[in-house]
Design a protein around this motif. Structure first.
Motif, PDB file in Angstrom:
ATOM      1  N   ARG A  10       0.840  -1.206   0.000  1.00  0.00           N
ATOM      2  CA  ARG A  10       0.000   0.000   0.000  1.00  0.00           C
ATOM      3  C   ARG A  10       0.871   1.251   0.000  1.00  0.00           C
ATOM      4  O   ARG A  10       0.568   2.233  -0.675  1.00  0.00           O
ATOM      5  CB  ARG A  10      -0.963  -0.011   1.194  1.00  0.00           C
ATOM      6  N   VAL A  60       2.052   1.856  -3.546  1.00  0.00           N
ATOM      7  CA  VAL A  60       0.955   2.361  -4.387  1.00  0.00           C
ATOM      8  C   VAL A  60       0.644   3.809  -4.036  1.00  0.00           C
ATOM      9  O   VAL A  60       0.437   4.642  -4.921  1.00  0.00           O
ATOM     10  CB  VAL A  60      -0.297   1.465  -4.237  1.00  0.00           C
ATOM     11  N   ASP A  61       0.635   4.133  -2.756  1.00  0.00           N
ATOM     12  CA  ASP A  61       0.344   5.501  -2.320  1.00  0.00           C
ATOM     13  C   ASP A  61       1.360   6.505  -2.868  1.00  0.00           C
ATOM     14  O   ASP A  61       1.035   7.675  -3.073  1.00  0.00           O
ATOM     15  CB  ASP A  61       0.310   5.593  -0.793  1.00  0.00           C
ATOM     16  N   THR A  74       0.680   1.274 -11.170  1.00  0.00           N
ATOM     17  CA  THR A  74       1.210   0.002 -10.679  1.00  0.00           C
ATOM     18  C   THR A  74       1.267  -0.981 -11.832  1.00  0.00           C
ATOM     19  O   THR A  74       0.292  -1.122 -12.577  1.00  0.00           O
ATOM     20  CB  THR A  74       0.336  -0.576  -9.546  1.00  0.00           C
ATOM     21  N   THR A  81      -2.597  -5.928  -4.214  1.00  0.00           N
ATOM     22  CA  THR A  81      -1.943  -4.657  -4.538  1.00  0.00           C
ATOM     23  C   THR A  81      -2.572  -4.030  -5.770  1.00  0.00           C
ATOM     24  O   THR A  81      -2.828  -2.816  -5.802  1.00  0.00           O
ATOM     25  CB  THR A  81      -0.432  -4.873  -4.752  1.00  0.00           C
ATOM     26  N   LEU A  82      -2.835  -4.835  -6.782  1.00  0.00           N
ATOM     27  CA  LEU A  82      -3.478  -4.317  -7.998  1.00  0.00           C
ATOM     28  C   LEU A  82      -4.889  -3.802  -7.689  1.00  0.00           C
ATOM     29  O   LEU A  82      -5.290  -2.751  -8.204  1.00  0.00           O
ATOM     30  CB  LEU A  82      -3.508  -5.392  -9.082  1.00  0.00           C
ATOM     31  N   TYR A 101      -5.940  -2.672  -4.757  1.00  0.00           N
ATOM     32  CA  TYR A 101      -5.769  -1.445  -3.976  1.00  0.00           C
ATOM     33  C   TYR A 101      -5.465  -0.272  -4.909  1.00  0.00           C
ATOM     34  O   TYR A 101      -5.976   0.833  -4.716  1.00  0.00           O
ATOM     35  CB  TYR A 101      -4.659  -1.617  -2.933  1.00  0.00           C
ATOM     36  N   THR A 102      -4.656  -0.516  -5.925  1.00  0.00           N
ATOM     37  CA  THR A 102      -4.348   0.523  -6.917  1.00  0.00           C
ATOM     38  C   THR A 102      -5.636   1.027  -7.564  1.00  0.00           C
ATOM     39  O   THR A 102      -5.853   2.238  -7.678  1.00  0.00           O
ATOM     40  CB  THR A 102      -3.385  -0.024  -7.992  1.00  0.00           C
ATOM     41  N   GLN A 160      -7.749   3.182  -5.391  1.00  0.00           N
ATOM     42  CA  GLN A 160      -7.194   4.534  -5.265  1.00  0.00           C
ATOM     43  C   GLN A 160      -7.423   5.362  -6.530  1.00  0.00           C
ATOM     44  O   GLN A 160      -7.016   6.521  -6.607  1.00  0.00           O
ATOM     45  CB  GLN A 160      -5.696   4.475  -4.947  1.00  0.00           C
ATOM     46  N   LYS A 193      -6.121   4.786  -9.446  1.00  0.00           N
ATOM     47  CA  LYS A 193      -4.883   4.868 -10.219  1.00  0.00           C
ATOM     48  C   LYS A 193      -4.841   3.758 -11.255  1.00  0.00           C
ATOM     49  O   LYS A 193      -5.408   2.673 -11.049  1.00  0.00           O
ATOM     50  CB  LYS A 193      -3.673   4.742  -9.293  1.00  0.00           C
ATOM     51  N   ARG A 208      -3.497   0.634 -13.520  1.00  0.00           N
ATOM     52  CA  ARG A 208      -2.710  -0.569 -13.274  1.00  0.00           C
ATOM     53  C   ARG A 208      -2.543  -1.313 -14.594  1.00  0.00           C
ATOM     54  O   ARG A 208      -3.443  -1.327 -15.423  1.00  0.00           O
ATOM     55  CB  ARG A 208      -3.363  -1.450 -12.216  1.00  0.00           C
TER      56      ARG A 208
END
Length: 148
Positions: A107, A110-111, A116, A132-133, A135-136, A139, A141, A143
C-alpha cells in the motif's frame, strides 16, 4: 517524474530467466525515464530490480516491510548488486514480517506511485499481487497487469 510501483509473484521458476528480461523490455522500459518502487522480495521484485539497475537510468527505491537485512537471500543479493543504482531503501520497521506487514509495504508503494505494474502468476484474487493491484484500482490509479 512518473512513479511506478512494481508488484509480482515470488514464484518465477516456471519460466526461463530470459523471458522476464523480454517482459521487462516490453512493459518496464517505456517508463524508464521515471521512478520505480520495488518491494525488495525474491521473484519479480528481485528480477525487476536487477533488470532496471542494469538497463535503465530510472530512479530506484526499494521498500521493505521491516529492514533490508531481513529480506530473503535472493533479494539481498539483488539489492547488493544494484548497489549505487538504488536511490533509496525505505525500511518501514514492521515488528513482525507477516501478511499485514507485506500488505502495508505494498500500500505504501501504491500511495507513492502514479501507476502500478503487476506480474501475477495466479488468477487467485487473494495473492499479494492481486491485492496490490486491487488497492491501486481502489485509489483510482491505473494498473497494468502482465500475467507470468
Amino acid at each position: 517524474m512518473r512513479a511506478v510501483a512494481i508488484t509480482g509473484t515470488r514464484a518465477t521458476e516456471h519460466r526461463p530467466r530470459c523471458d522476464y528480461g523480454a517482459l521487462f523490455v516490453t512493459y518496464l522500459a517505456p517508463f524508464a525515464d521515471g521512478h520505480f518502487y520495488l518491494g525488495g522480495a525474491r521473484g519479480i521484485d528481485s528480477l525487476a530490480l536487477a533488470w532496471l539497475a542494469e538497463n535503465t537510468d530510472a530512479r530506484l527505491t526499494v521498500v521493505v516491510p521491516g529492514t533490508a537485512a531481513q529480506q530473503p537471500a535472493e533479494a539481498c543479493r539483488a539489492i547488493a548488486l544494484a548497489g549505487r543504482r538504488i536511490g533509496d531503501i525505505v525500511e518501514l520497521g514492521a515488528a513482525e514480517l507477516g501478511r499485514a506487514a507485506y500488505h502495508a509495504r505494498n500500500r505504501w508503494m501504491v500511495d507513492h506511485a502514479s501507476l502500478t505494474i503487476g506480474f501475477p502468476h495466479s488468477i487467485v484474487p487473494s495473492t499479494g499481487t492481486w491485492q496490490t493491484l486491487d488497492y491501486t484500482a481502489e485509489q483510482g490509479k491505473p494498473r497494468l497487469v502482465v500475467p507470468v
